[in-house]
Each structure stands twice: as structure tokens, then as C-alpha cells.
Write a protein that holds these residues in place. Structure first.
Motif, PDB file in Angstrom:
ATOM      1  N   LEU A 143       0.665  -1.080   0.083  1.00 56.36           N
ATOM      2  CA  LEU A 143      -0.116   0.000  -0.206  1.00 56.36           C
ATOM      3  C   LEU A 143       0.870   1.426  -0.113  1.00 56.36           C
ATOM      4  N   PRO A 144       1.898   1.467   0.747  1.00 59.84           N
ATOM      5  CA  PRO A 144       2.525   2.748   0.786  1.00 59.84           C
ATOM      6  C   PRO A 144       3.254   2.855  -0.749  1.00 59.84           C
ATOM      7  N   LYS A 145       3.775   1.806  -1.391  1.00 59.05           N
ATOM      8  CA  LYS A 145       4.176   2.034  -2.611  1.00 59.05           C
ATOM      9  C   LYS A 145       3.091   2.378  -3.699  1.00 59.05           C
ATOM     10  N   LEU A 146       2.029   1.898  -3.548  1.00 61.16           N
ATOM     11  CA  LEU A 146       0.863   2.243  -4.227  1.00 61.16           C
ATOM     12  C   LEU A 146       0.458   3.637  -4.100  1.00 61.16           C
ATOM     13  N   LEU A 147       0.420   4.156  -2.956  1.00 62.11           N
ATOM     14  CA  LEU A 147       0.075   5.453  -2.497  1.00 62.11           C
ATOM     15  C   LEU A 147       1.066   6.400  -2.945  1.00 62.11           C
ATOM     16  N   ASN A 148       2.202   6.103  -2.918  1.00 55.20           N
ATOM     17  CA  ASN A 148       3.548   7.248  -3.585  1.00 55.20           C
ATOM     18  C   ASN A 148       3.235   7.179  -4.809  1.00 55.20           C
ATOM     19  N   GLU A 149       2.982   6.124  -5.617  1.00 55.54           N
ATOM     20  CA  GLU A 149       2.732   6.098  -7.106  1.00 55.54           C
ATOM     21  C   GLU A 149       1.630   6.783  -7.556  1.00 55.54           C
ATOM     22  N   LEU A 150       0.647   6.740  -6.913  1.00 53.71           N
ATOM     23  CA  LEU A 150      -0.729   7.675  -6.944  1.00 53.71           C
ATOM     24  C   LEU A 150      -0.350   9.219  -6.919  1.00 53.71           C
ATOM     25  N   VAL A 162      -0.424  13.211  -9.127  1.00 55.23           N
ATOM     26  CA  VAL A 162      -1.430  14.195  -9.105  1.00 55.23           C
ATOM     27  C   VAL A 162      -0.851  15.622  -9.365  1.00 55.23           C
ATOM     28  N   ASP A 163      -1.527  16.423 -10.016  1.00 51.71           N
ATOM     29  CA  ASP A 163      -0.819  17.784 -10.109  1.00 51.71           C
ATOM     30  C   ASP A 163      -0.783  18.580  -8.710  1.00 51.71           C
ATOM     31  N   ARG A 164       0.029  19.727  -8.950  1.00 52.03           N
ATOM     32  CA  ARG A 164       0.577  20.386  -7.544  1.00 52.03           C
ATOM     33  C   ARG A 164      -0.877  20.609  -6.775  1.00 52.03           C
ATOM     34  N   ASN A 165      -1.628  21.361  -7.495  1.00 54.55           N
ATOM     35  CA  ASN A 165      -2.904  21.862  -6.618  1.00 54.55           C
ATOM     36  C   ASN A 165      -3.699  20.653  -6.057  1.00 54.55           C
ATOM     37  N   ARG A 166      -3.856  19.739  -6.940  1.00 59.91           N
ATOM     38  CA  ARG A 166      -4.587  18.447  -6.285  1.00 59.91           C
ATOM     39  C   ARG A 166      -3.626  17.658  -5.087  1.00 59.91           C
ATOM     40  N   ALA A 167      -2.369  17.866  -5.027  1.00 62.70           N
ATOM     41  CA  ALA A 167      -1.389  17.189  -4.015  1.00 62.70           C
ATOM     42  C   ALA A 167      -1.737  18.146  -2.645  1.00 62.70           C
ATOM     43  N   ALA A 168      -1.737  19.416  -2.918  1.00 62.94           N
ATOM     44  CA  ALA A 168      -2.052  20.552  -1.977  1.00 62.94           C
ATOM     45  C   ALA A 168      -3.457  20.037  -1.182  1.00 62.94           C
ATOM     46  N   HIS A 169      -4.342  19.929  -2.039  1.00 61.45           N
ATOM     47  CA  HIS A 169      -5.577  19.664  -1.184  1.00 61.45           C
ATOM     48  C   HIS A 169      -5.672  18.449  -0.680  1.00 61.45           C
ATOM     49  N   LEU A 170      -4.827  17.412  -1.528  1.00 59.28           N
ATOM     50  CA  LEU A 170      -4.867  16.162  -0.625  1.00 59.28           C
ATOM     51  C   LEU A 170      -4.092  16.186   0.743  1.00 59.28           C
ATOM     52  N   ALA A 171      -3.005  16.935   0.830  1.00 57.02           N
ATOM     53  CA  ALA A 171      -2.365  17.001   1.986  1.00 57.02           C
ATOM     54  C   ALA A 171      -3.189  17.540   3.262  1.00 57.02           C
ATOM     55  N   ASP A 179       4.929  13.322   2.194  1.00 51.94           N
ATOM     56  CA  ASP A 179       5.551  13.497   3.843  1.00 51.94           C
ATOM     57  C   ASP A 179       4.052  13.508   4.765  1.00 51.94           C
ATOM     58  N   ILE A 180       3.301  14.477   4.234  1.00 50.47           N
ATOM     59  CA  ILE A 180       2.083  14.411   4.920  1.00 50.47           C
ATOM     60  C   ILE A 180       1.356  13.333   5.174  1.00 50.47           C
ATOM     61  N   ALA A 181       1.329  12.373   4.107  1.00 46.51           N
ATOM     62  CA  ALA A 181       0.771  11.083   4.012  1.00 46.51           C
ATOM     63  C   ALA A 181       1.446  10.118   5.059  1.00 46.51           C
ATOM     64  N   ARG A 182       2.779  10.188   5.059  1.00 45.03           N
ATOM     65  CA  ARG A 182       3.429   9.402   5.961  1.00 45.03           C
ATOM     66  C   ARG A 182       3.248   9.840   7.543  1.00 45.03           C
ATOM     67  N   GLU A 183       3.343  10.958   7.747  1.00 49.09           N
ATOM     68  CA  GLU A 183       3.232  11.729   9.005  1.00 49.09           C
ATOM     69  C   GLU A 183       1.673  11.431   9.689  1.00 49.09           C
ATOM     70  N   SER A 184       0.724  11.434   8.831  1.00 46.82           N
ATOM     71  CA  SER A 184      -0.601  11.144   9.280  1.00 46.82           C
ATOM     72  C   SER A 184      -0.472   9.779   9.671  1.00 46.82           C
ATOM     73  N   GLN A 185      -0.131   8.736   8.824  1.00 44.70           N
ATOM     74  CA  GLN A 185       0.044   7.592   9.233  1.00 44.70           C
ATOM     75  C   GLN A 185       0.689   6.970  10.674  1.00 44.70           C
ATOM     76  N   THR A 186       1.906   7.644  10.688  1.00 45.28           N
ATOM     77  CA  THR A 186       2.377   7.470  11.926  1.00 45.28           C
ATOM     78  C   THR A 186       1.721   8.131  13.067  1.00 45.28           C
ATOM     79  N   GLU A 187       1.183   9.184  13.022  1.00 47.33           N
ATOM     80  CA  GLU A 187       0.077   9.727  14.237  1.00 47.33           C
ATOM     81  C   GLU A 187      -1.034   8.856  14.347  1.00 47.33           C
ATOM     82  N   ILE A 188      -1.716   8.325  13.430  1.00 49.77           N
ATOM     83  CA  ILE A 188      -2.715   7.415  13.545  1.00 49.77           C
ATOM     84  C   ILE A 188      -2.194   6.071  14.355  1.00 49.77           C
TER      85      ILE A 188
END
Length: 184
Positions: free
Chosen positions: A4-11, A15-24, A124-133
């Protein structure tokens, strides 16, 4: 086996910069929602407003007065809770980092006080979120040891799965290209 982490990184790489910002911002919002019982109301409110203002600013393409006001409110609120580092890690700290993904440059241009450092990515935000959870779920287990590690591992996996589902659910459908239209 799907990693899953590899798949998430690939996805997220696609994404474009604005989508990445919204996802974070969405990832940080999900952590706030999951851990809301542990975060004091003033911090939650300031975090939610900062996230909403950041979404708006990203769509507008610049630091709005709302973003600048929310930025100051969160910093003032976080200063009041400075003694509780864990609270900041759960709430304000993650939100501040997530906002930097899409708003760092616009905030610097608006001369808002923002920590200057390397740019933070949605990964980075995805990983940090996973860590906090994972950390939060591990703390729910009374004894140290393998049970705690297993709870953290499972919670991180579930958070990663949620993130993948969220990316897929919110990613806009591809537009038809001219060659696709002409072949119909």
C-alpha cells in the motif's frame, strides 16, 4: 502482494501540484477527525479554519486575508498549548505542515510568519498522518510490546488504505483528448 505505501506514492506522484496540496490538507483533516477526542476544542477549531482557508487559497492561487487570519489564529492558539507537545503533534503541528504543501510560497510572498525550510510534499504528510494514527492506536493498548506494535502497524495500514481510497475517490476523471474525440 499489494504494498500500500508504494501504491500510494505512485498515485501521489501522478497528481498535479494543486491536487497534491488539497490532498495534504485532506489527510491532515482526517487525522483531526480520527483523534478529535484528544484535541482540545480551541485547537480543533483553529485547525479546521486554517485547513478551510488553505483550501480556499489554493483554489484562488494566492494568500487570501482569510488564510492570513487563520494562520495567525492557529499560531496564537498553538502558543497557548505549547506545554503539551503531544497535543501539537496531533493537531496544530500536522495541520501547519499540511498547509505548507500548497501555501508555503504564497504565505512567504504575503510576508506571513512561516518557518523557512525545505518544501514539504504530500507524501510527507501522508507518512506523518499514518505515523500519528499508528501512535494513537498503539497508546490505546495498555501493555508495551508486540500488541502495541501490531496495533500501530494495523492502524498505519488502515490509514494508508483510507488515503488511497480518498485519492481515487477525489481524483477527477481524465479529459478526452482530441484524438479520442476524433476517433468516435
Amino acid at each position: 502482494m499489494i504494498v500500500l505505501p508504494k501504491l500510494l506514492n505512485e498515485l501521489l506522484d501522478q497528481v498535479d501540484r494543486n491536487r497534491a496540496a488539497h490532498l495534504a490538507l485532506d489527510f491532515a483533516q482526517h487525522v483531526l477527525g480520527t483523534l478529535q477526542e484528544r484535541i482540545e476544542e480551541p485547537v480543533q477549531d483553529a485547525c479546521r479554519e486554517y485547513l478551510a482557508a488553505a483550501h480556499e487559497a489554493i483554489d484562488l492561487g494566492g494568500a487570501s486575508p482569510r488564510l492570513l487570519k487563520a494562520h495567525e489564529l492557529l499560531y496564537r492558539t498553538a502558543e497557548r498549548w505549547e506545554g503539551n507537545r503531544h497535543l501539537l503533534a496531533l493537531g496544530a503541528g500536522l495541520v501547519m505542515q499540511a498547509v505548507r504543501v500548497g501555501c508555503q510560497r504564497m504565505m512567504e510572498e504575503a510576508r506571513a510568519h512561516m518557518l523557512r525550510s525545505s518544501l514539504i510534499t504530500v507524501q510527507d504528510i501522508a507518512r506523518e498522518s499514518q505515523t500519528e494514527i499508528g501512535r494513537w492506536y498503539a497508546e490505546q493498548i495498555p501493555d508495551e510490546g508486540e500488541d502495541r506494535r501490531q496495533a500501530a502497524r494495523k492502524a498505519r495500514w488502515e490509514e494508508t488504505r483510507w488515503q488511497i481510497q480518498h485519492v481515487i475517490a477525489t481524483e477527477p476523471a481524465p479529459r478526452k483528448s482530441r484524438t479520442d474525440r476524433s476517433s468516435q
